[in-house]
Write an enzyme that holds these catalytic residues in place. Structure first.
Site, PDB file in Angstrom:
ATOM      1  N   ARG A   1       1.387  -5.442  -5.220  1.00 18.78           N
ATOM      2  CA  ARG A   1       1.097  -6.347  -3.783  1.00 18.78           C
ATOM      3  C   ARG A   1       1.757  -7.529  -4.342  1.00 18.78           C
ATOM      4  NH1 ARG A   1      -0.818  -4.389   0.981  1.00 18.78           N
ATOM      5  NH2 ARG A   1      -2.822  -2.137   0.225  1.00 18.78           N
TER       6      ARG A   1
ATOM      7  N   ARG B   1      -3.795   8.043   2.641  1.00 17.76           N
ATOM      8  CA  ARG B   1      -2.499   7.137   2.271  1.00 17.76           C
ATOM      9  C   ARG B   1      -1.311   7.833   1.438  1.00 17.76           C
ATOM     10  NH1 ARG B   1      -3.453   1.203   0.240  1.00 17.76           N
ATOM     11  NH2 ARG B   1      -4.338   2.538  -1.357  1.00 17.76           N
TER      12      ARG B   1
ATOM     13  N   TYR C   1      -8.822   5.060   2.691  1.00 16.09           N
ATOM     14  CA  TYR C   1      -7.707   5.909   1.651  1.00 16.09           C
ATOM     15  C   TYR C   1      -7.272   7.211   1.413  1.00 16.09           C
ATOM     16  CZ  TYR C   1      -8.976   0.994   0.173  1.00 16.09           C
ATOM     17  OH  TYR C   1      -8.739  -0.118  -0.061  1.00 16.09           O
TER      18      TYR C   1
ATOM     19  N   GLY D   1       0.928  -0.963  -0.178  1.00 20.30           N
ATOM     20  CA  GLY D   1       0.320  -0.060  -0.063  1.00 20.30           C
ATOM     21  C   GLY D   1       1.000   1.331   0.155  1.00 20.30           C
TER      22      GLY D   1
ATOM     23  N   LYS E   1       8.329   1.293   5.380  1.00 20.48           N
ATOM     24  CA  LYS E   1       7.575   2.661   4.964  1.00 20.48           C
ATOM     25  C   LYS E   1       6.238   1.453   5.624  1.00 20.48           C
ATOM     26  CE  LYS E   1       4.327   0.446   2.981  1.00 20.48           C
ATOM     27  NZ  LYS E   1       3.167  -0.447   1.676  1.00 20.48           N
ATOM     28  N   THR E   2       5.189   1.985   6.152  1.00 25.89           N
ATOM     29  CA  THR E   2       3.685   1.696   6.088  1.00 25.89           C
ATOM     30  C   THR E   2       3.132   2.862   7.074  1.00 25.89           C
ATOM     31  OG1 THR E   2       1.995   0.147   7.560  1.00 25.89           O
ATOM     32  CG2 THR E   2       4.469   0.273   8.086  1.00 25.89           C
TER      33      THR E   2
ATOM     34  N   GLY F   1      -5.345   0.824   9.376  1.00 21.07           N
ATOM     35  CA  GLY F   1      -4.530   0.767   9.967  1.00 21.07           C
ATOM     36  C   GLY F   1      -4.195  -1.195  10.057  1.00 21.07           C
TER      37      GLY F   1
ATOM     38  N   ASP G   1       6.531  -7.548   5.668  1.00 15.73           N
ATOM     39  CA  ASP G   1       6.482  -7.969   3.672  1.00 15.73           C
ATOM     40  C   ASP G   1       6.923  -7.535   3.266  1.00 15.73           C
ATOM     41  OD1 ASP G   1       4.688 -10.277   5.439  1.00 15.73           O
ATOM     42  OD2 ASP G   1       2.406  -9.875   4.341  1.00 15.73           O
TER      43      ASP G   1
ATOM     44  N   ASP H   1       0.369   2.068   8.753  1.00 13.66           N
ATOM     45  CA  ASP H   1      -0.206   1.251  10.155  1.00 13.66           C
ATOM     46  C   ASP H   1       0.368   0.943  10.568  1.00 13.66           C
ATOM     47  OD1 ASP H   1      -1.662   0.415   8.270  1.00 13.66           O
ATOM     48  OD2 ASP H   1      -0.918  -1.294   7.527  1.00 13.66           O
TER      49      ASP H   1
END
Lengths: 568, 568
Positions: A158, A441, A438, A97, A219-220, A269, A189, A222
């Protein structure tokens, strides 16, 4: 055409007044990189820190080259790199994402590689690496995308690179484009995937037997990729939570202006509640559910509903028929009884997939009921249709329920409404639902994320020019100038059983009950429920005195004395 | 407690870093008011402009005092008011939905009234006026709420003052608090109410036979209160549309980053499509539906679906399986066939209300089907359950359908999905829905709204000190320094048949097909559909070079040469 119409047309395609202004915003760099207007690559040396997990021995067996080379030792910058490599061909890609600041990572890499090396962009994400879809990134590109949000410069996807076929495709791309290094910008991941790729490409890729370096960048949005003081937070979290916080703050002001609505706001998240706790600390709403606490206290759905309903009644008694409830996206899976139900459903749906898919909605429910234990069948039957439909919907490619599709916020509204009516039918309860996801992000990065990611890019590029592989770039000391460091990816790997197979994973960081952020939140939340003590953090500013803010939860957890960050 | 925890607690209750910073932001004032740090009241004189509507004769009969006093002539500021009244007792209230900048109107009134007069806040809204719930507003209050969003300082409500009883209550409040004037901050309905109150309170309220002045201030995020160059836009519109535009811009960047989603975004704004067209001009998405155009072209629901579906297929053919569709909140009522259906439903539901309310959902639908014409029964039957339920839901206090509750965005997604599958089953279509509304009403005001509303407050206060009643404050020339003026409310009134009765109303301004904003939008939209030409306007800035922006549609419609505004 009027003068204004002409101006407006020039503002199309990423040329809004804001985008044009923000491209000119100067970015600070850590002292290690030298001058902000001409940052230089640094070299790295072993620090005294060695990382390990419960599975380090197994990891060493599966990643022999990487572990032997790094010894799982954290690297610190060790002065300007006077022997920086030249002629390197480097590819960069986004994975998973999107998160704000990704473009600045690319810009930082490009700047530090300088004219002596070549940077390629991979489109889109890991899939682009398999397809060999590369193009050369120019200085003009950097000038165009710097400080803008999103991953749209390269796109993302992904795809998880796991099969032999896929590894062969990656190798073919490396050979075809004569690559020396790959930078993977992604979450837990994706960084696990980077570790696997680093090992696979360690040597024997090119004609001379040499390998291809692989560097990860954390990166994230969440916030679940955290490694203590080595990585207080991944990039994108600050921007996403500041966007959500502004929206929640605006809605809080609306509740006290309109005086008649409750707003139930679900926050993106994934599993962890980092986003929810940060937004709560920023805005101080009446109720914030923390998934990890629900699991720890083994709360039932009914007890969560009771807690909210009692707050509704309490506040109504004080003349406040309004409020805000924050709900983490992953809540459902943290409610033990729901988790048990979902696990049994996942099992039940893993078989007879085609047969099940062919059924009508009603028949699906009946089909599944027959396969559940009595408790779970009862729980499923107690849920409204619109939740059951989602619980029985298609699983993702990993066979998991797509939790974000469950309207937890609507479920809680309906259940709270029914419960409030029973407690005191005179208490008015009128609620609206929101899902903030969304919109957070791909916003323009906060100054924190913009500066942080640019320096992450400088670090990733420096690691490549220093010949390193299998590391994740990081910047420590974000309130004291910032210091480029590198985390050996193999030092983070654990073994987890997923879908019946052992897999290497970087453990997701969940909210800890004894963390300073949680402790502070717990110490204040009763007051926030009992009175309107909310704040409105406002739109994130790129100029002016309010621009220099790090996330509150990060400041608390890292023991900062203030909310200000300082890079450079 | 740690240092940081202490700081955090001080940030509760509207003391975020942003809120503390924004309170210090200096606001410009029109030259007429003198120095920005000590604005002075102005006096007013008749301009050469007289307002009239088709119903001016009837209005003159119903509002004899107001019309005789004003002659429906627009007032212009006429220099410093050296004979400004002293000892006035003024009450101010918010009416209707909140909008950003309301607090600054109150601040402007308080500043210009100065120490010689007293300002009272009414809590909440018109209901507070009936209840006589007043408190004195202090200088400290002004320092606290200036430049903050929302109406939470006073609260608001939607009570319409119409019955003899209510008028008597207002008079009692005026007498009890010895009021000289009331300022009503509201939209078209609230300003109509202000006109009615001004006439009612014109004389004979106090013991000496004198009256109570009533002044309106033009508020609404919907943008449907516009009176040509006299009132290019109401306050709150700029902030709301900039908040929505940021969110839409962020989502647009997400579509081109993730490369797999369509987002259908419904935008608040009641009937008119001003909000939708402004957000479209700011962001340039693939599709924007304009309700007024749908009505003008007599489009069916199916033809709107076809238009979107064809765009989905067109873009997919160019490799873009993503995009954004903007939908105005009021769309449903502008689709002629839906409008006919809703009108018949409203009629059908106006009778047998109790009997109908007692029925179960399924029975409701059957009950109504029997009362509809064949065409409408067919149309109703063709709609999905979740839409039918909303169409049959409780009416508002005026007997109208609550259009905002209809999930138009979900309806269009479902219909477009079905249609795309028929046109070309290979075209992927995965969509998310959003409704942007409440998050835009109470955000911190843009610099435009902050400055505009502060000057509206200075104007409203000046009108009171100049002894005027029955006017709406306005600021003209928003790109050339700004000029305080006053619009005679009776000059705006029309007669409309509502619920079988003649009512005075200020006509809602709809989007005009031949307006410069619509014309420009129409000239560009095909290109925006065919390619990703979007821009991301970013978070609104209060500092720096990108802070000085007026709405694009307002700039186009008022013939501005640039997007910059200039007050002072």
């Amino acid at each position: 055409m009027s003068t204004l119409a002409g101006q407006l047309q020039k503002m199309e395609a990423h040329n809004s007044i804001f985008e044009s202004a923000v491209r000119q915003l100067p970015l600070p760099v850590c002292a290690a990189f030298g001058a902000a207007d001409g940052p230089q690559a640094v070299s790295f040396a072993n620090s005294s820190r060695v990382l390990s997990t419960k599975d380090s021995d197994s990891v060493a067996k599966s990643f022999p080259n990487s572990v032997q080379a790094s010894g799982n030792v954290v690297l610190s910058s060790a002065g300007a790199n006077t022997k920086a490599a030249q002629g390197k061909r480097v590819a960069v890609l986004f994975s998973g994402g999107p998160a704000s600041g990704g473009h600045n990572v690319v810009c930082g890499i490009k700047r530090v590689l300088g004219k002596g090396n070549t940077l390629f962009g991979v489109k889109p994400g890991p899939k682009g690496l398999l397809l060999g879809n590369l193009f050369e990134i120019t200085d003009a590109d950097v000038g165009n995308v710097i400080n803008t949000g999103g991953f749209d410069f390269l796109g993302t996807d992904r795809t998880k690179i796991k099969s032999d076929d896929q590894f062969a495709q990656v190798k073919a791309t490396c050979v075809k484009h004569n690559l020396d290094a790959i930078v993977v910008i992604g979450g837990d991941d994706s960084n696990t995937n980077a570790a696997v790729l680093a090992e696979f490409l360690f040597k024997g890729v090119k004609a001379d037997g040499s390998g291809v370096q692989v560097i990860g960048v954390p990166k994230t949005i969440d916030g679940d990729l955290q490694i203590g003081d080595l990585l207080p937070i991944s990039f994108g979290f600050d921007t996403a939570t500041k966007i959500y916080s502004e929206m929640v703050g605006n809605i809080l002001q609306d509740t006290r202006s309109s005086l008649k609505y409750w707003h139930f706001i679900k926050l993106m998240g994934r599993s962890a509640s980092h986003v929810a706790i940060e937004v709560a600390l920023q805005t101080k709403p009446a109720v914030t559910i923390i998934s990890e606490e629900v699991a720890e206290k083994k709360q039932s759905l009914a007890s969560i509903v009771e807690q909210i309903a009692q707050t509704v009644v309490l506040r109504s008694g004080k003349g406040m028929n309004h409020g805000v409830v924050l709900i983490p996206e992953g809540l459902i899976e943290f409610i033990p009884e729901m988790n048990t139900l979902i696990a049994e459903l996942n099992d039940a749906l893993a078989h007879d997939t085609a047969e099940f898919a062919a059924l009508a909605d009603d028949a699906k429910s009946a089909f599944v009921q027959g396969k559940l234990s009595a408790d779970n069948a009862r729980l499923l039957a107690s849920l409204p249709d619109y939740v059951v439909r989602k619980l029985l919907a298609d699983r993702d490619s990993h066979g998991n329920l797509q939790v974000s599709l469950i309207p937890t916020e609507q479920l809680l509204v309906d259940m709270v409404k029914a419960r409030v009516k029973i407690i005191d039918a005179k208490v008015p309860f009128d609620a609206h639902c929101h899902f903030l996801g969304y919109e957070g992000r791909c916003g323009a990065p906060t100054l924190f994320d913009a500066a942080y990611t640019y320096n992450l890019g400088l670090t990733a590029g420096s690691l490549i020019l220093d010949g390193r592989t299998g590391y994740m770039a990081t910047i420590t000391g974000l309130t004291s100038g910032g210091s480029p460091q590198a985390i050996p990816l193999t030092g983070l790997l654990n073994i987890e059983r997923r879908h019946g197979q052992d897999e290497f994973v970087i453990e997701k960081a969940l909210v800890k009950m004894d963390s300073p952020a949680m402790t502070y939140f717990v110490s204040r939340r009763a007051d926030w429920s009992a009175d309107d003590l909310f704040s409105s953090p406002g739109p994130r500013q790129l100029w002016g005195t309010s621009a220099y803010q790090q996330p509150i939860s990060v400041a608390l957890n890292s023991g900062s004395g203030s909310l200000a960050f300082k890079i450079g």
